[in-house]
Design a protein around this motif. Sequence first.
Motif, PDB file in Angstrom:
ATOM      1  N   ILE A   1     -33.916  -2.496  20.939  1.00  0.00           N
ATOM      2  CA  ILE A   1     -33.808  -3.668  21.813  1.00  0.00           C
ATOM      3  C   ILE A   1     -33.239  -4.825  21.000  1.00  0.00           C
ATOM      4  O   ILE A   1     -33.448  -4.902  19.781  1.00  0.00           O
ATOM      5  CB  ILE A   1     -35.190  -4.011  22.418  1.00  0.00           C
ATOM      6  N   ASP A   2     -32.514  -5.709  21.648  1.00  0.00           N
ATOM      7  CA  ASP A   2     -31.914  -6.867  20.997  1.00  0.00           C
ATOM      8  C   ASP A   2     -33.003  -7.703  20.324  1.00  0.00           C
ATOM      9  O   ASP A   2     -33.899  -8.223  21.005  1.00  0.00           O
ATOM     10  CB  ASP A   2     -31.178  -7.689  22.057  1.00  0.00           C
ATOM     11  N   PRO A   3     -32.958  -7.882  18.990  1.00  0.00           N
ATOM     12  CA  PRO A   3     -33.986  -8.709  18.338  1.00  0.00           C
ATOM     13  C   PRO A   3     -33.952 -10.151  18.807  1.00  0.00           C
ATOM     14  O   PRO A   3     -34.969 -10.846  18.760  1.00  0.00           O
ATOM     15  CB  PRO A   3     -33.654  -8.583  16.852  1.00  0.00           C
TER      16      PRO A   3
ATOM     17  N   LEU B   1     -36.467 -10.653  21.482  1.00  0.00           N
ATOM     18  CA  LEU B   1     -37.832 -10.823  20.991  1.00  0.00           C
ATOM     19  C   LEU B   1     -38.053 -12.251  20.496  1.00  0.00           C
ATOM     20  O   LEU B   1     -39.112 -12.841  20.721  1.00  0.00           O
ATOM     21  CB  LEU B   1     -38.109  -9.818  19.879  1.00  0.00           C
ATOM     22  N   LEU B   2     -37.038 -12.825  19.808  1.00  0.00           N
ATOM     23  CA  LEU B   2     -37.139 -14.223  19.384  1.00  0.00           C
ATOM     24  C   LEU B   2     -37.261 -15.139  20.601  1.00  0.00           C
ATOM     25  O   LEU B   2     -38.022 -16.117  20.592  1.00  0.00           O
ATOM     26  CB  LEU B   2     -35.921 -14.603  18.552  1.00  0.00           C
TER      27      LEU B   2
ATOM     28  N   LEU C   1     -38.606 -14.365  23.512  1.00  0.00           N
ATOM     29  CA  LEU C   1     -39.950 -14.231  24.080  1.00  0.00           C
ATOM     30  C   LEU C   1     -40.969 -15.042  23.284  1.00  0.00           C
ATOM     31  O   LEU C   1     -41.868 -15.665  23.863  1.00  0.00           O
ATOM     32  CB  LEU C   1     -40.362 -12.759  24.105  1.00  0.00           C
ATOM     33  N   VAL C   2     -40.819 -15.034  21.960  1.00  0.00           N
ATOM     34  CA  VAL C   2     -41.772 -15.748  21.105  1.00  0.00           C
ATOM     35  C   VAL C   2     -41.535 -17.254  21.142  1.00  0.00           C
ATOM     36  O   VAL C   2     -42.475 -18.051  21.309  1.00  0.00           O
ATOM     37  CB  VAL C   2     -41.683 -15.224  19.652  1.00  0.00           C
ATOM     38  N   MET C   3     -40.275 -17.660  21.023  1.00  0.00           N
ATOM     39  CA  MET C   3     -39.964 -19.077  20.845  1.00  0.00           C
ATOM     40  C   MET C   3     -39.843 -19.834  22.163  1.00  0.00           C
ATOM     41  O   MET C   3     -40.133 -21.037  22.223  1.00  0.00           O
ATOM     42  CB  MET C   3     -38.673 -19.223  20.033  1.00  0.00           C
ATOM     43  N   GLN C   4     -39.415 -19.161  23.232  1.00  0.00           N
ATOM     44  CA  GLN C   4     -39.182 -19.845  24.497  1.00  0.00           C
ATOM     45  C   GLN C   4     -40.245 -19.553  25.551  1.00  0.00           C
ATOM     46  O   GLN C   4     -40.524 -20.406  26.395  1.00  0.00           O
ATOM     47  CB  GLN C   4     -37.795 -19.468  25.059  1.00  0.00           C
ATOM     48  N   GLU C   5     -40.813 -18.345  25.526  1.00  0.00           N
ATOM     49  CA  GLU C   5     -41.774 -17.980  26.569  1.00  0.00           C
ATOM     50  C   GLU C   5     -43.203 -17.893  26.067  1.00  0.00           C
ATOM     51  O   GLU C   5     -44.111 -17.543  26.825  1.00  0.00           O
ATOM     52  CB  GLU C   5     -41.352 -16.656  27.224  1.00  0.00           C
ATOM     53  N   GLY C   6     -43.417 -18.199  24.788  1.00  0.00           N
ATOM     54  CA  GLY C   6     -44.769 -18.302  24.279  1.00  0.00           C
ATOM     55  C   GLY C   6     -45.490 -16.997  24.028  1.00  0.00           C
ATOM     56  O   GLY C   6     -46.724 -16.969  23.939  1.00  0.00           O
ATOM     57  N   TYR C   7     -44.752 -15.901  23.888  1.00  0.00           N
ATOM     58  CA  TYR C   7     -45.391 -14.620  23.588  1.00  0.00           C
ATOM     59  C   TYR C   7     -45.968 -14.646  22.173  1.00  0.00           C
ATOM     60  O   TYR C   7     -45.336 -15.147  21.238  1.00  0.00           O
ATOM     61  CB  TYR C   7     -44.377 -13.481  23.672  1.00  0.00           C
TER      62      TYR C   7
ATOM     63  N   ASP D   1     -48.778  -9.931  22.093  1.00  0.00           N
ATOM     64  CA  ASP D   1     -48.133  -9.755  23.399  1.00  0.00           C
ATOM     65  C   ASP D   1     -46.866  -8.918  23.271  1.00  0.00           C
ATOM     66  O   ASP D   1     -46.598  -8.033  24.096  1.00  0.00           O
ATOM     67  CB  ASP D   1     -47.760 -11.111  24.002  1.00  0.00           C
ATOM     68  N   VAL D   2     -46.069  -9.203  22.246  1.00  0.00           N
ATOM     69  CA  VAL D   2     -44.824  -8.465  22.031  1.00  0.00           C
ATOM     70  C   VAL D   2     -45.131  -7.004  21.718  1.00  0.00           C
ATOM     71  O   VAL D   2     -44.470  -6.090  22.230  1.00  0.00           O
ATOM     72  CB  VAL D   2     -44.001  -9.102  20.897  1.00  0.00           C
TER      73      VAL D   2
END
Length: 399
Positions: free
Chosen positions: A250-252, A255-256, A258-264, A268-269
């Motif tokens: 999956i495109d890394p 994942l960035l 999800l962590v930086m913009q959506e608060g995962y 959660d990831v």
Amino acid sequence: MSGLVSTKVVLALNAGSSSLKFALYEAATLAPLCRGGVTAIKEKDQPAQFSAKGEAAAALSAGAGPAPDIDHEGAARWLIGAIGERLAALPIAAVGHRVVHGGADFDRPVLVTPDILKRLEALSPLAPSHQPHNLAPIRSLLESAPQLPQIACFDTAFHRTQPRLAQLFPLPREFAERGVLRYGFHGLSYQFIAEELRRLGGARAEGRTIVAHLGHGASLCAMRGLESVATTMGFTALDGLMMGTRSGAIDPGLLLHLVMQEGYSPKDVHSLLYERSGLLGVSGISDDLRALEENATPAAEEAMALFAYRAAREIGSLVSALNGLDRLVFTAGVGENSPSTRARICASLGYLGLALDEAANARNALTISAPSSGVETMVVPTNEEAVIAQAAQHLLHAG
């Protein structure tokens, strides 16, 4: 237990996330005696169940089964105890274990000591869904039966023949120097298939081969001379193909995001990529391809189509690593038993000269390619437990 002759046996254990598969073999000849497993270990609202088949199955199944809420350590202790009590004529000479991750240090089976166990426990963060379960029976038996030889067999070891370029990530050199490499997995399965292909022989036996291990976990291995030269799984068993509940590659950058913009959170990831993606995530129905094949919804169809598309695309990548393809081999639960999935994948490989024999594919024949096919295509059942037992026997003979 009528018909069983008193003999020492080798016990092969293969611990999964919620199961403990086993197989019993005569220690001297490796003749199979019995195989089975404990399933639904620590699964919510499901009691653990034991089943077995083979010559010793009736005697082993006679009596109380495992406790409904048993864990992996308890399942191993119960199984060893049941063999000792119910198959008294078959004393255990050694126990072999599948261990998913051997890291950079373990490139062959080893006799487990407390120090070896500590080193393997340190690798658990690299295979968090597998390694702890693999090591639980080892830890239990080291405590309850320290005199019993235990042999660890590694899924990563088969891939240590890969050239350095196939193992490197395009990261700063310091990462490779501290062991951040592409390790690859499913090595026990690939080793068994390599040995079967060698036994079957033929003009293409030592040629350019891709083996597709397609099950709940899925990967591909490119072989030249029946040795691994590239594989789809990398640093962890999450990389590569779409799987039952795992996303695969999956495109890394996603994942960035999800962590930086959506608060995962990292947790959660982890849950998203390991437990809620793959066939289950795309279909919204099941992680079992058999259930999807029985379901006519558009979402189920799209999930199966994506599974096949990702497999065919990655096969193309490995063809490049091999500079061509002589033989494609399907194995594991989906690879061995789903003609429709094999057909979907092979339909995208006509550019290689691959032509499928539809009737042979439908009956899961050994060879499923048409006589005119430029790529021999086969279905070869795998047997990881046989590889484990063979390694245990070898180390026993070595003293």
